[in-house]
Design an enzyme around this catalytic site. Sequence first.
Site, PDB file in Angstrom:
ATOM      1  CG  ASN A   1      -2.052  -0.973   1.144  1.00 46.92           C
ATOM      2  OD1 ASN A   1      -2.290  -1.576   0.096  1.00 46.92           O
ATOM      3  ND2 ASN A   1      -2.762  -1.153   2.240  1.00 46.92           N
TER       4      ASN A   1
ATOM      5  NE  ARG B   1      -3.193   5.307 -10.467  1.00 49.18           N
ATOM      6  CZ  ARG B   1      -4.088   6.087  -9.856  1.00 49.18           C
ATOM      7  NH1 ARG B   1      -4.659   5.679  -8.746  1.00 49.18           N
ATOM      8  NH2 ARG B   1      -4.414   7.255 -10.357  1.00 49.18           N
TER       9      ARG B   1
ATOM     10  CG  HIS C   1     -14.443  -3.249  -2.716  1.00 45.41           C
ATOM     11  ND1 HIS C   1     -15.132  -3.442  -3.901  1.00 45.41           N
ATOM     12  CD2 HIS C   1     -13.446  -2.380  -2.996  1.00 45.41           C
ATOM     13  CE1 HIS C   1     -14.562  -2.729  -4.863  1.00 45.41           C
ATOM     14  NE2 HIS C   1     -13.544  -2.076  -4.341  1.00 45.41           N
TER      15      HIS C   1
ATOM     16  CE1 TYR D   1      -9.280  -7.076  -2.266  1.00 43.05           C
ATOM     17  CE2 TYR D   1     -10.334  -5.737  -3.950  1.00 43.05           C
ATOM     18  CZ  TYR D   1      -9.189  -6.199  -3.328  1.00 43.05           C
ATOM     19  OH  TYR D   1      -7.967  -5.766  -3.759  1.00 43.05           O
TER      20      TYR D   1
ATOM     21  NE  ARG E   1     -10.737  -0.152   1.988  1.00 40.68           N
ATOM     22  CZ  ARG E   1     -10.841  -0.278   0.665  1.00 40.68           C
ATOM     23  NH1 ARG E   1     -11.652  -1.178   0.161  1.00 40.68           N
ATOM     24  NH2 ARG E   1     -10.159   0.500  -0.148  1.00 40.68           N
TER      25      ARG E   1
ATOM     26  NE  ARG F   1      -8.413  -2.160  -9.675  1.00 36.66           N
ATOM     27  CZ  ARG F   1      -7.396  -1.395 -10.057  1.00 36.66           C
ATOM     28  NH1 ARG F   1      -6.467  -1.904 -10.834  1.00 36.66           N
ATOM     29  NH2 ARG F   1      -7.312  -0.136  -9.674  1.00 36.66           N
TER      30      ARG F   1
ATOM     31  CG  HIS G   1     -15.155   2.315 -10.833  1.00 37.82           C
ATOM     32  ND1 HIS G   1     -15.850   2.379  -9.640  1.00 37.82           N
ATOM     33  CD2 HIS G   1     -13.997   1.667 -10.549  1.00 37.82           C
ATOM     34  CE1 HIS G   1     -15.140   1.806  -8.685  1.00 37.82           C
ATOM     35  NE2 HIS G   1     -14.019   1.361  -9.198  1.00 37.82           N
TER      36      HIS G   1
END
EC number: 2.7.4.1
Length: 695
Positions: free
Chosen positions: A57, A418, A605, A481, A577, A388, A448
């Site tokens: 991270n 990304r 998530h 997630y 979160r 993703r 998205h």
Amino acid sequence: MSETPDVPAPSAFDAPELFINRELSLLEFNDRVLEQAIDTGVPLLERLKFLCISSTNLDEFFEVRVAGLKQKAELSNPPTDADSRSPREVLRAVSQRTHTLVDKQYQTLNKALIPALEAENIRFLRRAEWKPEQRAWLDRYFEEELLPVISPIGLDPAHPFPRILNKSLNFIVDLDGTDAFGRKIAHAVVQAPRALPRVIQLPPSETDSGPYDFVFLSSVIHEHVGDLFPSMDARGCYQFRVTRNSDLYVDEEEVEDLLRAVEGELPGRRYGDCVRLEVAHNCPEKLSDYLLGRFLLSKDDLYQVNGPVNVNRLMSVLDAVDRPDLKYPAFSPRLPQLMSPSGDIFAAIRDEDVLLHHPFDSFLPVIEFVRRAGEDPHVLAIKQTLYRTGPESAVVDALVGAAKAGKEVTVVVELRARFDEADNIALANRLQAAGAHIVYGVVGYKTHAKMTLIVRRETDGLVNYVHLGTGNYHPKTARLYTDYGLFSCDPALGNDVHEMFLQLTSLGKVSGMARIIDAPFRLHAAILEKIAREADNAAAGKPARIVAKMNSLVEPQAIRALYAASCAGVQIDLVVRGICCLRPGVSGVSENIRVRSIVGRFLEHTRVFHFAGGGAPEIYLASADWMDRNFFRRVETCFPVERGPLYDRVERELSLYLADNSNAWLLGADGTYTPAQPGDDEELAVQRRLMEGPG
């Protein structure tokens, strides 16, 4: 009769001190992740995993956020965030906080994890601890594996300082003496081969080692660095690593083929501007200063670490060590009834909407939804968004199979997700080769939204079956997630999804949608309107309450609207979160707002928004957080859960998140988080509770 209280307008809450800086808030989240590595109640190897996650991270934070701040500072950009700090001010605060965080990471590794692992016979052997058999094996490893591929570079005018790859392992060597050509060389650089593992497991049968004895590749290079410079004295060898700006820049207005443009930019990511230098803690100041000069960095950008400069490479140890007792207990997600082997998945969805909460509910129905559509002779078309999904995805396999079976398959692939750009380019090419129609979204906006549309011919005409989710179509992360996914054949919802795909492919304007609230067109205004409605309801004495769960809360207008609602008497609970720029508990501003963050086995998530509605409550699920980018620069979906069993389930599960007293962190007005404590109440960890069954 009581008077209706005056409700301040959101514009009354513009003071910079009412907003937490987003970069510092993100670092606080990473600190909460690191606390999982410290928590002795977490299984030992999982603690090591959390340490690695905190390191990864932080790498991404420097590659993207710090890199962006440095660019703004160089341009002397004015403050753009609601807290009104200049880029230089933020950089100074970030440097101070990250240095503290990095020190905490290595203290956790050296003082807590390594001793605890050693007590379980999982050892990281230093050179002084090598037995003769181990040393002999490592000598052979150096001769056979390392020496043939390593290229030490003595620095002189004919051998300039090499280009250093982003986040690669390197060594600066202090030399004395002359080489074979009589040249006096003071320094050299050794670059660790990228193909070799950074953590080497010693074979017990050959080395008189325990079952899980490991040696760092850096230790092997340190041991043999003198062999790389014969006739010279290697007086010191110090590892270092450089982090670079890894954000891609593609001028979408100027390129003709977005895929080729992104593909062309990817190699440059390895050699972007430097933003951080990590060196061994014992590296002499003159050498660290020399490296800072080479990379055009300042002292604030230097991180001296007592251990491997690439902590995240320790993640490989989790796969190498077969100790289930040191990991989370095995968990098998629930398999919903619509997945019965002889069942008709479309008939099940026709009977009623189906809600899945991953990873507690299996992701397999989502894959089967697409796979069976590809095999079903009544299905005419499949449309899906992919943000993703991973390099080897069962979802993509199902889409490829459907395209090869002659279905009309349209996939909106977001090439600019990304760090997944290369994977997405590969899957786009694969889908196109199978005969699918591929588009890359809308210029200037990331796609998205998480949605699938299947068009099926039935006795009463064409029926739209949809899946809408809060998370990606990624089978691996669906086990890690938490996300909601909704199956439905509601005509209004199906028509909305159909309209959104038309907009993404033909770029036409959507005439209006009945169920979905979409970004970038309507979501921001709708959220502000719903918050304001709760404030009006509170002022009028009607039921008023907001519970919102998301990953990040940043957008200033939404925060100001929440402040105004709080002042009107609305009780507001936020489960955020990661980044939260709102300050709860500020007298006269946010006394009715509480903020908590859940950090546990799974990465939270889900995006869920609940509004009391004056007695007509609503629950929405969304792909979007409350951030500028989600509201204004992305294509997003926010969709309702209609009143009934599914609504009741989501409401109950939200209440569990608010009751968590084991994995929850409570945000204070000063921007710091404190762990929730059970006190006299029964201990409740929401993720463990949901593993037992739906809320």
